[in-house]
Design a protein around this motif. Sequence first.
Motif, PDB file in Angstrom:
ATOM      1  N   LEU A 143       0.825  -1.207   0.000  1.00 51.52           N
ATOM      2  CA  LEU A 143       0.000   0.000   0.000  1.00 51.52           C
ATOM      3  C   LEU A 143       0.862   1.261   0.000  1.00 51.52           C
ATOM      4  CD1 LEU A 143      -2.809  -1.008   2.540  1.00 51.52           C
ATOM      5  CD2 LEU A 143      -2.859  -1.090   0.050  1.00 51.52           C
ATOM      6  N   THR A 144       2.176   1.084   0.015  1.00 52.60           N
ATOM      7  CA  THR A 144       3.059   2.239   0.149  1.00 52.60           C
ATOM      8  C   THR A 144       3.345   2.923  -1.182  1.00 52.60           C
ATOM      9  OG1 THR A 144       5.088   0.921  -0.069  1.00 52.60           O
ATOM     10  CG2 THR A 144       4.162   1.154   2.132  1.00 52.60           C
ATOM     11  N   LYS A 145       3.378   2.168  -2.288  1.00 58.04           N
ATOM     12  CA  LYS A 145       3.816   2.731  -3.568  1.00 58.04           C
ATOM     13  C   LYS A 145       2.760   3.659  -4.158  1.00 58.04           C
ATOM     14  CE  LYS A 145       7.467  -0.020  -3.463  1.00 58.04           C
ATOM     15  NZ  LYS A 145       7.140  -0.896  -2.324  1.00 58.04           N
ATOM     16  N   SER A 146       1.533   3.163  -4.281  1.00 60.79           N
ATOM     17  CA  SER A 146       0.483   3.965  -4.914  1.00 60.79           C
ATOM     18  C   SER A 146      -0.111   4.994  -3.966  1.00 60.79           C
ATOM     19  CB  SER A 146      -0.625   3.059  -5.445  1.00 60.79           C
ATOM     20  OG  SER A 146      -1.180   2.282  -4.404  1.00 60.79           O
ATOM     21  N   CYS A 147      -0.047   4.745  -2.670  1.00 58.26           N
ATOM     22  CA  CYS A 147      -0.631   5.661  -1.681  1.00 58.26           C
ATOM     23  C   CYS A 147       0.396   6.617  -1.078  1.00 58.26           C
ATOM     24  CB  CYS A 147      -1.318   4.866  -0.568  1.00 58.26           C
ATOM     25  SG  CYS A 147      -2.611   3.760  -1.159  1.00 58.26           S
ATOM     26  N   CYS A 148       1.645   6.499  -1.507  1.00 56.99           N
ATOM     27  CA  CYS A 148       2.711   7.440  -1.108  1.00 56.99           C
ATOM     28  C   CYS A 148       2.949   7.454   0.399  1.00 56.99           C
ATOM     29  CB  CYS A 148       2.392   8.846  -1.604  1.00 56.99           C
ATOM     30  SG  CYS A 148       2.013   8.942  -3.357  1.00 56.99           S
ATOM     31  N   ILE A 149       3.012   6.264   1.011  1.00 55.08           N
ATOM     32  CA  ILE A 149       3.268   6.191   2.456  1.00 55.08           C
ATOM     33  C   ILE A 149       4.379   5.186   2.773  1.00 55.08           C
ATOM     34  CG2 ILE A 149       1.017   7.005   3.255  1.00 55.08           C
ATOM     35  CD1 ILE A 149       0.200   4.026   3.520  1.00 55.08           C
ATOM     36  N   PRO A 150       5.522   5.235   2.071  1.00 52.48           N
ATOM     37  CA  PRO A 150       6.563   4.235   2.323  1.00 52.48           C
ATOM     38  C   PRO A 150       7.106   4.276   3.746  1.00 52.48           C
ATOM     39  CG  PRO A 150       7.425   6.027   0.984  1.00 52.48           C
ATOM     40  CD  PRO A 150       5.938   6.208   1.043  1.00 52.48           C
ATOM     41  N   GLY A 151       7.041   5.442   4.379  1.00 46.36           N
ATOM     42  CA  GLY A 151       7.546   5.543   5.743  1.00 46.36           C
ATOM     43  C   GLY A 151       6.675   4.875   6.780  1.00 46.36           C
ATOM     44  N   LEU A 152       5.430   4.564   6.424  1.00 45.32           N
ATOM     45  CA  LEU A 152       4.534   3.901   7.373  1.00 45.32           C
ATOM     46  C   LEU A 152       4.647   2.381   7.311  1.00 45.32           C
ATOM     47  CD1 LEU A 152       1.205   5.955   7.294  1.00 45.32           C
ATOM     48  CD2 LEU A 152       2.846   5.750   9.154  1.00 45.32           C
ATOM     49  N   ARG A 153       5.168   1.816   6.220  1.00 49.02           N
ATOM     50  CA  ARG A 153       5.359   0.372   6.076  1.00 49.02           C
ATOM     51  C   ARG A 153       4.045  -0.379   6.219  1.00 49.02           C
ATOM     52  NH1 ARG A 153       7.888   0.395   3.189  1.00 49.02           N
ATOM     53  NH2 ARG A 153       8.563  -1.776   3.350  1.00 49.02           N
TER      54      ARG A 153
END
Length: 340
Positions: A194-204
């Motif tokens: 869910l990190t790539k398309s939703c732009c939340i890589p820091g949340l893992r």
Amino acid sequence: MILGHGDDAYLFDRPIVADFSSNVYYGGIKEKLVQHITGHIRGVDHYPDAAAGRLQQQIEQRTELAPGMVMVTNGGTEAIYLVAQAFSGSSTTVVVPTFAEYADACKLYGHEVSYFFWEKLAPDTRFITDLVFICNPNNPTAQAMNEDGLLQLIQFNSRCVFVIDEAYIQFTRNADSLLPHLHRLPNVLVVRSLTKSCCIPGLRLGYLAGQKTLLDKVRAYRMPWSVNSLALEAGYYIMDHPAEFEVPVDSLLADTYQLWEGVRKMPEFNVYPTHTHYFLFETLTGTAAELKRWLVNAYGILIRDASNFYGLEQGHCRIACRNKEDNTLLLTALRKWTLS
């Protein structure tokens, strides 16, 4: 591999103005999602849902999967390491060049790892190992295998467990997700991010999906509370508002083609075909590491030195499409590199 991935701006003193090194969609985190997460910040004084059960149910409902067919994870990487642990000591094929964590995770848990090159992959490829890891679309080669071909490959190798990483499935028109087919695929585990398309890589935040019997074998190795409260809140919001997180894939791919074509026209670079929003190219003057340092120092541009991917050479670089202004800046910089 702790170091050596993209998005390593923290290693440089100079501010980065355009980050092409990460495959995360450049659009940035949605403001409404920020507000939602901020509104639940006080929830961190309690333990999160130990098994992420509520989010699991939301994902199962959204993807029309049966109860027990989803396991929420701390990003796709946790899913990969849990699979490797659950099948410790197995023989495993990794289709390369690809994300280093597949092989690293398997080696950590005593797998006998062998490699098969993506360019030779076909629906009738025969594997003799217990597990097969395939990233589709593949990172970093940007190639995708269509749904029919992949299903044929899986059925042709019914004794293998396939781990299909769909981290970039929202960024292509050349492949479709296997999630709708999992009810008839007892030998497949799908990794989703869910990190790539939703732009939340820091949340893992990600999940692993598969038939319950197979997935429970992996679930037995997960630790409690692996997904933190704020990541779970982000997941709740994303599942409740899916339309807000749809990637504008057609316009993104059109922009990617223009960027790809711009690099291709420069004779100092060898550019590889792409089915998604990122692509590989090879500098024929100097190395990828040298080009990366020069772009950071001269322009504040960050690219991915892809030379550490198994099977690639010292000149290989990977870039992901950004907005037109940033893309123009990169092309301008690369033209300067060719003249230096």
